[in-house]
Design an enzyme around this catalytic site. Structure first.
Site, mmCIF file in Angstrom:
data_model
loop_
_atom_site.group_PDB
_atom_site.id
_atom_site.type_symbol
_atom_site.label_atom_id
_atom_site.label_comp_id
_atom_site.label_asym_id
_atom_site.label_seq_id
_atom_site.Cartn_x
_atom_site.Cartn_y
_atom_site.Cartn_z
ATOM 1 N N GLY A 80 2.922 -0.882 4.315
ATOM 2 C CA GLY A 80 2.958 0.533 3.960
ATOM 3 C C GLY A 80 4.381 0.982 3.697
ATOM 4 O O GLY A 80 4.958 0.729 2.637
ATOM 5 N N GLY A 89 2.705 2.718 10.816
ATOM 6 C CA GLY A 89 3.630 3.830 10.615
ATOM 7 C C GLY A 89 4.369 4.241 11.878
ATOM 8 O O GLY A 89 5.008 5.286 11.928
ATOM 9 N N ASN A 148 0.871 -1.174 0.000
ATOM 10 C CA ASN A 148 0.000 0.000 0.000
ATOM 11 C C ASN A 148 0.908 1.224 0.000
ATOM 12 O O ASN A 148 1.470 1.585 1.023
ATOM 13 C CB ASN A 148 -0.901 -0.021 1.245
ATOM 14 C CG ASN A 148 -1.747 1.231 1.366
ATOM 15 O OD1 ASN A 148 -1.805 2.041 0.443
ATOM 16 N ND2 ASN A 148 -2.414 1.383 2.508
ATOM 17 N N TRP A 149 1.035 1.836 -1.175
ATOM 18 C CA TRP A 149 1.958 2.973 -1.288
ATOM 19 C C TRP A 149 1.400 4.239 -0.650
ATOM 20 O O TRP A 149 2.119 5.227 -0.521
ATOM 21 C CB TRP A 149 2.271 3.256 -2.760
ATOM 22 C CG TRP A 149 3.132 2.236 -3.436
ATOM 23 C CD1 TRP A 149 3.691 1.114 -2.874
ATOM 24 C CD2 TRP A 149 3.538 2.254 -4.812
ATOM 25 N NE1 TRP A 149 4.423 0.436 -3.823
ATOM 26 C CE2 TRP A 149 4.342 1.107 -5.019
ATOM 27 C CE3 TRP A 149 3.295 3.104 -5.884
ATOM 28 C CZ2 TRP A 149 4.906 0.816 -6.262
ATOM 29 C CZ3 TRP A 149 3.857 2.819 -7.123
ATOM 30 C CH2 TRP A 149 4.656 1.684 -7.304
ATOM 31 N N LYS A 150 0.114 4.221 -0.334
ATOM 32 C CA LYS A 150 -0.533 5.429 0.213
ATOM 33 C C LYS A 150 -0.279 6.608 -0.739
ATOM 34 O O LYS A 150 -0.237 6.401 -1.945
ATOM 35 C CB LYS A 150 -0.060 5.683 1.643
ATOM 36 C CG LYS A 150 -0.248 4.423 2.519
ATOM 37 C CD LYS A 150 -0.024 4.637 3.966
ATOM 38 C CE LYS A 150 -0.250 3.317 4.717
ATOM 39 N NZ LYS A 150 -0.041 3.439 6.162
HETATM 40 P P1 13P Z 1 3.108 0.732 7.711
HETATM 41 O O1 13P Z 1 3.617 -0.546 7.117
HETATM 42 O O2 13P Z 1 3.810 1.957 7.193
HETATM 43 O O3 13P Z 1 3.029 0.651 9.202
HETATM 44 O O4 13P Z 1 1.591 0.883 7.185
HETATM 45 C C1 13P Z 1 0.716 -0.179 7.335
HETATM 46 C C2 13P Z 1 -0.523 0.111 6.576
HETATM 47 O O5 13P Z 1 -1.280 0.991 6.927
HETATM 48 C C3 13P Z 1 -0.772 -0.680 5.360
HETATM 49 O O6 13P Z 1 -2.051 -0.435 4.877
#
Ligand code: 13P
Length: 254
Positions: free
Chosen positions: A236, A175, A11-13
Protein backbone atom coordinates in the site's frame (compact mmCIF):
# COMPACT_ATOMS: atom_id res chain seq x y z
CA UNK A 1 8.56 -28.82 -6.99
CA UNK A 2 8.94 -25.70 -9.17
CA UNK A 3 9.08 -22.48 -7.22
CA UNK A 4 6.16 -20.18 -7.86
CA UNK A 5 6.91 -16.91 -9.70
CA UNK A 6 7.03 -14.06 -7.16
CA UNK A 7 4.35 -11.40 -7.58
CA UNK A 8 4.70 -7.89 -6.20
CA UNK A 9 1.62 -5.69 -6.47
CA UNK A 10 1.06 -2.00 -5.76
CA UNK A 11 -2.30 -1.14 -4.25
CA UNK A 12 -2.57 2.62 -4.58
CA UNK A 13 -5.93 2.67 -2.80
CA UNK A 14 -7.64 6.10 -3.17
CA UNK A 15 -4.57 7.98 -4.33
CA UNK A 16 -3.38 9.79 -7.47
CA UNK A 17 -5.03 11.88 -10.14
CA UNK A 18 -4.68 10.86 -13.77
CA UNK A 19 -1.74 13.22 -14.25
CA UNK A 20 0.00 11.91 -11.12
CA UNK A 21 -0.57 8.33 -12.23
CA UNK A 22 0.99 9.00 -15.64
CA UNK A 23 4.00 10.67 -14.07
CA UNK A 24 4.46 7.75 -11.67
CA UNK A 25 4.39 5.11 -14.39
CA UNK A 26 6.84 7.03 -16.59
CA UNK A 27 9.34 7.07 -13.73
CA UNK A 28 8.61 3.59 -12.47
CA UNK A 29 8.97 1.82 -15.79
CA UNK A 30 12.44 3.26 -16.24
CA UNK A 31 13.45 2.17 -12.74
CA UNK A 32 12.40 -1.46 -13.28
CA UNK A 33 13.55 -1.79 -16.87
CA UNK A 34 15.37 -5.06 -17.40
CA UNK A 35 14.12 -6.60 -14.14
CA UNK A 36 13.14 -10.23 -14.52
CA UNK A 37 12.07 -13.12 -12.32
CA UNK A 38 9.23 -11.26 -10.65
CA UNK A 39 5.78 -10.34 -11.83
CA UNK A 40 4.88 -6.69 -11.22
CA UNK A 41 1.28 -5.51 -10.88
CA UNK A 42 -0.09 -1.98 -10.51
CA UNK A 43 -3.57 -1.38 -9.08
CA UNK A 44 -4.44 2.29 -9.55
CA UNK A 45 -7.90 3.69 -8.79
CA UNK A 46 -10.53 3.02 -11.50
CA UNK A 47 -10.23 6.58 -12.79
CA UNK A 48 -6.55 6.14 -13.69
CA UNK A 49 -6.79 2.67 -15.28
CA UNK A 50 -6.89 3.82 -18.94
CA UNK A 51 -3.98 6.25 -18.47
CA UNK A 52 -1.87 3.69 -16.59
CA UNK A 53 -2.59 1.11 -19.26
CA UNK A 54 -1.39 3.52 -21.92
CA UNK A 55 1.78 4.36 -20.02
CA UNK A 56 2.52 0.67 -19.40
CA UNK A 57 2.35 -0.16 -23.09
CA UNK A 58 5.36 -2.23 -24.18
CA UNK A 59 6.19 -3.39 -20.64
CA UNK A 60 5.38 -6.70 -18.93
CA UNK A 61 3.86 -4.89 -15.94
CA UNK A 62 0.30 -6.08 -15.34
CA UNK A 63 -2.72 -3.93 -14.60
CA UNK A 64 -5.15 -4.59 -11.75
CA UNK A 65 -8.33 -3.02 -10.46
CA UNK A 66 -8.92 -2.61 -6.73
CA UNK A 67 -12.44 -4.05 -6.71
CA UNK A 68 -15.36 -4.86 -9.00
CA UNK A 69 -19.03 -5.77 -8.89
CA UNK A 70 -19.99 -9.35 -9.66
CA UNK A 71 -22.50 -8.87 -12.47
CA UNK A 72 -21.35 -8.25 -16.05
CA UNK A 73 -23.87 -5.42 -16.61
CA UNK A 74 -27.16 -4.11 -15.35
CA UNK A 75 -28.84 -1.65 -13.02
CA UNK A 76 -26.05 -1.29 -10.44
CA UNK A 77 -25.48 2.44 -10.11
CA UNK A 78 -21.87 3.32 -9.43
CA UNK A 79 -20.57 -0.19 -9.96
CA UNK A 80 -17.81 -1.41 -12.29
CA UNK A 81 -18.13 -4.84 -13.91
CA UNK A 82 -15.61 -7.53 -14.83
CA UNK A 83 -16.36 -6.92 -18.51
CA UNK A 84 -15.46 -3.25 -18.11
CA UNK A 85 -12.20 -4.17 -16.41
CA UNK A 86 -11.31 -6.59 -19.20
CA UNK A 87 -12.13 -3.85 -21.67
CA UNK A 88 -9.54 -1.63 -19.94
CA UNK A 89 -6.86 -4.31 -20.13
CA UNK A 90 -6.92 -5.47 -16.51
CA UNK A 91 -5.49 -8.93 -15.84
CA UNK A 92 -5.95 -8.86 -12.09
CA UNK A 93 -8.54 -7.59 -9.64
CA UNK A 94 -8.15 -7.20 -5.88
CA UNK A 95 -11.14 -8.73 -4.10
CA UNK A 96 -12.14 -8.63 -0.45
CA UNK A 97 -9.61 -6.09 0.81
CA UNK A 98 -10.06 -5.50 4.55
CA UNK A 99 -10.89 -1.85 3.88
CA UNK A 100 -13.86 -2.93 1.75
CA UNK A 101 -14.87 -5.56 4.32
CA UNK A 102 -14.73 -2.83 6.98
CA UNK A 103 -16.02 0.34 5.30
CA UNK A 104 -18.28 -1.17 2.63
CA UNK A 105 -19.50 -4.06 4.78
CA UNK A 106 -18.49 -6.67 2.21
CA UNK A 107 -19.36 -10.17 3.36
CA UNK A 108 -17.64 -13.44 2.51
CA UNK A 109 -20.75 -14.36 0.51
CA UNK A 110 -20.36 -11.28 -1.68
CA UNK A 111 -16.63 -11.85 -1.99
CA UNK A 112 -17.31 -15.41 -3.16
CA UNK A 113 -19.61 -14.06 -5.90
CA UNK A 114 -16.97 -11.59 -6.98
CA UNK A 115 -14.30 -14.31 -7.17
CA UNK A 116 -16.54 -16.48 -9.32
CA UNK A 117 -17.33 -13.54 -11.60
CA UNK A 118 -13.65 -12.63 -11.93
CA UNK A 119 -12.73 -16.14 -13.07
CA UNK A 120 -15.76 -16.35 -15.35
CA UNK A 121 -14.52 -13.25 -17.18
CA UNK A 122 -10.85 -14.17 -17.37
CA UNK A 123 -9.59 -11.95 -14.55
CA UNK A 124 -7.23 -13.33 -11.91
CA UNK A 125 -8.35 -12.30 -8.43
CA UNK A 126 -5.99 -11.21 -5.69
CA UNK A 127 -8.07 -12.29 -2.71
CA UNK A 128 -7.29 -10.53 0.57
CA UNK A 129 -7.76 -12.28 3.89
CA UNK A 130 -6.46 -11.53 7.36
CA UNK A 131 -7.25 -11.32 11.03
CA UNK A 132 -7.89 -8.20 13.11
CA UNK A 133 -5.86 -7.32 16.17
CA UNK A 134 -8.56 -8.53 18.55
CA UNK A 135 -8.68 -11.88 16.71
CA UNK A 136 -4.94 -12.30 17.05
CA UNK A 137 -5.00 -11.36 20.75
CA UNK A 138 -7.76 -13.89 21.33
CA UNK A 139 -5.75 -16.60 19.56
CA UNK A 140 -8.25 -16.70 16.71
CA UNK A 141 -5.92 -15.95 13.77
CA UNK A 142 -6.21 -19.40 12.21
CA UNK A 143 -9.94 -19.64 12.90
CA UNK A 144 -10.54 -16.33 11.10
CA UNK A 145 -8.33 -17.29 8.14
CA UNK A 146 -10.07 -20.66 7.88
CA UNK A 147 -13.52 -19.08 7.94
CA UNK A 148 -12.59 -16.53 5.27
CA UNK A 149 -10.79 -18.98 2.96
CA UNK A 150 -13.55 -21.60 3.18
CA UNK A 151 -16.33 -19.09 2.53
CA UNK A 152 -14.56 -16.94 -0.07
CA UNK A 153 -13.36 -19.89 -2.17
CA UNK A 154 -16.48 -22.03 -1.76
CA UNK A 155 -17.36 -23.94 -4.93
CA UNK A 156 -14.41 -22.73 -7.01
CA UNK A 157 -12.94 -25.09 -9.60
CA UNK A 158 -9.54 -26.58 -8.87
CA UNK A 159 -7.97 -24.95 -11.94
CA UNK A 160 -9.14 -21.53 -10.80
CA UNK A 161 -7.84 -21.98 -7.27
CA UNK A 162 -4.48 -23.07 -8.73
CA UNK A 163 -4.03 -19.70 -10.46
CA UNK A 164 -5.46 -17.60 -7.65
CA UNK A 165 -3.37 -15.07 -5.77
CA UNK A 166 -4.16 -14.81 -2.06
CA UNK A 167 -2.86 -11.86 -0.06
CA UNK A 168 -2.46 -12.58 3.63
CA UNK A 169 -2.94 -9.15 5.13
CA UNK A 170 -3.19 -9.06 8.92
CA UNK A 171 -5.47 -6.05 9.46
CA UNK A 172 -3.35 -4.79 12.39
CA UNK A 173 -0.32 -4.48 10.08
CA UNK A 174 -2.04 -2.40 7.37
CA UNK A 175 -1.00 1.25 7.28
CA UNK A 176 0.25 1.05 10.86
CA UNK A 177 3.96 0.74 10.22
CA UNK A 178 3.76 -2.49 12.17
CA UNK A 179 4.87 -5.31 9.88
CA UNK A 180 4.17 -8.90 10.80
CA UNK A 181 7.44 -10.68 11.47
CA UNK A 182 8.63 -12.79 8.54
CA UNK A 183 7.80 -15.83 10.68
CA UNK A 184 4.24 -14.61 11.33
CA UNK A 185 3.80 -13.88 7.62
CA UNK A 186 5.04 -17.35 6.77
CA UNK A 187 2.84 -18.97 9.42
CA UNK A 188 -0.25 -17.30 7.98
CA UNK A 189 0.67 -18.16 4.40
CA UNK A 190 1.53 -21.73 5.37
CA UNK A 191 -1.77 -22.18 7.16
CA UNK A 192 -3.68 -20.88 4.12
CA UNK A 193 -1.74 -23.18 1.80
CA UNK A 194 -2.36 -26.20 4.00
CA UNK A 195 -6.06 -25.39 4.07
CA UNK A 196 -6.19 -25.13 0.26
CA UNK A 197 -4.44 -28.51 0.10
CA UNK A 198 -7.06 -29.97 2.44
CA UNK A 199 -9.99 -28.46 0.51
CA UNK A 200 -8.60 -29.19 -2.98
CA UNK A 201 -5.25 -30.97 -3.22
CA UNK A 202 -1.52 -30.51 -2.70
CA UNK A 203 -0.72 -29.63 -6.32
CA UNK A 204 -3.37 -26.91 -6.32
CA UNK A 205 -2.04 -25.51 -3.04
CA UNK A 206 1.52 -25.53 -4.36
CA UNK A 207 0.48 -23.66 -7.47
CA UNK A 208 -1.54 -20.83 -5.85
CA UNK A 209 0.57 -17.81 -4.94
CA UNK A 210 0.32 -16.26 -1.50
CA UNK A 211 1.43 -12.70 -0.88
CA UNK A 212 1.99 -10.92 2.38
CA UNK A 213 0.59 -7.41 2.85
CA UNK A 214 0.89 -4.90 5.68
CA UNK A 215 3.53 -2.16 5.99
CA UNK A 216 5.83 -3.72 3.40
CA UNK A 217 8.75 -1.45 2.57
CA UNK A 218 12.19 -1.69 0.96
CA UNK A 219 13.73 -2.45 4.37
CA UNK A 220 11.64 -5.53 5.14
CA UNK A 221 10.81 -7.09 1.77
CA UNK A 222 13.88 -9.34 1.50
CA UNK A 223 13.31 -11.01 4.87
CA UNK A 224 9.64 -11.57 4.03
CA UNK A 225 10.46 -13.04 0.63
CA UNK A 226 13.02 -15.39 2.17
CA UNK A 227 10.16 -17.27 3.83
CA UNK A 228 9.13 -20.45 2.07
CA UNK A 229 5.43 -19.72 1.79
CA UNK A 230 5.60 -16.02 0.97
CA UNK A 231 5.44 -15.61 -2.81
CA UNK A 232 5.22 -11.85 -2.97
CA UNK A 233 3.72 -8.75 -1.47
CA UNK A 234 0.72 -6.46 -1.77
CA UNK A 235 2.07 -3.02 -1.01
CA UNK A 236 0.00 0.00 0.00
CA UNK A 237 1.70 3.14 1.32
CA UNK A 238 5.22 2.36 0.08
CA UNK A 239 3.91 1.72 -3.44
CA UNK A 240 2.87 5.37 -3.86
CA UNK A 241 6.46 6.43 -4.46
CA UNK A 242 7.90 4.96 -7.67
CA UNK A 243 11.44 4.81 -6.30
CA UNK A 244 10.38 3.00 -3.12
CA UNK A 245 8.19 0.56 -5.02
CA UNK A 246 10.90 -0.14 -7.60
CA UNK A 247 13.31 -0.82 -4.74
CA UNK A 248 10.84 -3.26 -3.20
CA UNK A 249 10.60 -5.07 -6.53
CA UNK A 250 14.38 -5.10 -6.88
CA UNK A 251 14.93 -6.55 -3.41
CA UNK A 252 12.14 -9.08 -3.84
CA UNK A 253 14.01 -10.79 -6.62
CA UNK A 254 16.36 -12.43 -4.12
P1 13P B 1 0.23 -0.71 3.68
O1 13P B 1 1.36 -1.24 2.86
O2 13P B 1 0.04 0.78 3.55
O3 13P B 1 0.31 -1.20 5.10
O4 13P B 1 -1.11 -1.35 3.06
C1 13P B 1 -1.17 -2.72 2.86
C2 13P B 1 -2.39 -3.03 2.07
O5 13P B 1 -3.50 -2.88 2.54
C3 13P B 1 -2.19 -3.47 0.68
O6 13P B 1 -3.40 -3.91 0.14
Amino acid sequence: MGKREPIIAANWKMHKTVAEAREYVRRFRELVEGFSGVEIVLAPPFTALPAVREELCGTAIALAAQDMWHEPLGAYTGAISPLMLRDLGCQYVIIGHSERREHCKETDELINKKLRAAFAHGLTPILCVGEKLEDRRAGLTQAVLERQVRADLAGLAKGDVARLVIAYEPVWAIGTGETASPQDANEGAKFIRALVAKLWDEATAQSARIQYGGSVKPENIAALMAEENVDGALVGGASLDPAAFAEIVRRARG
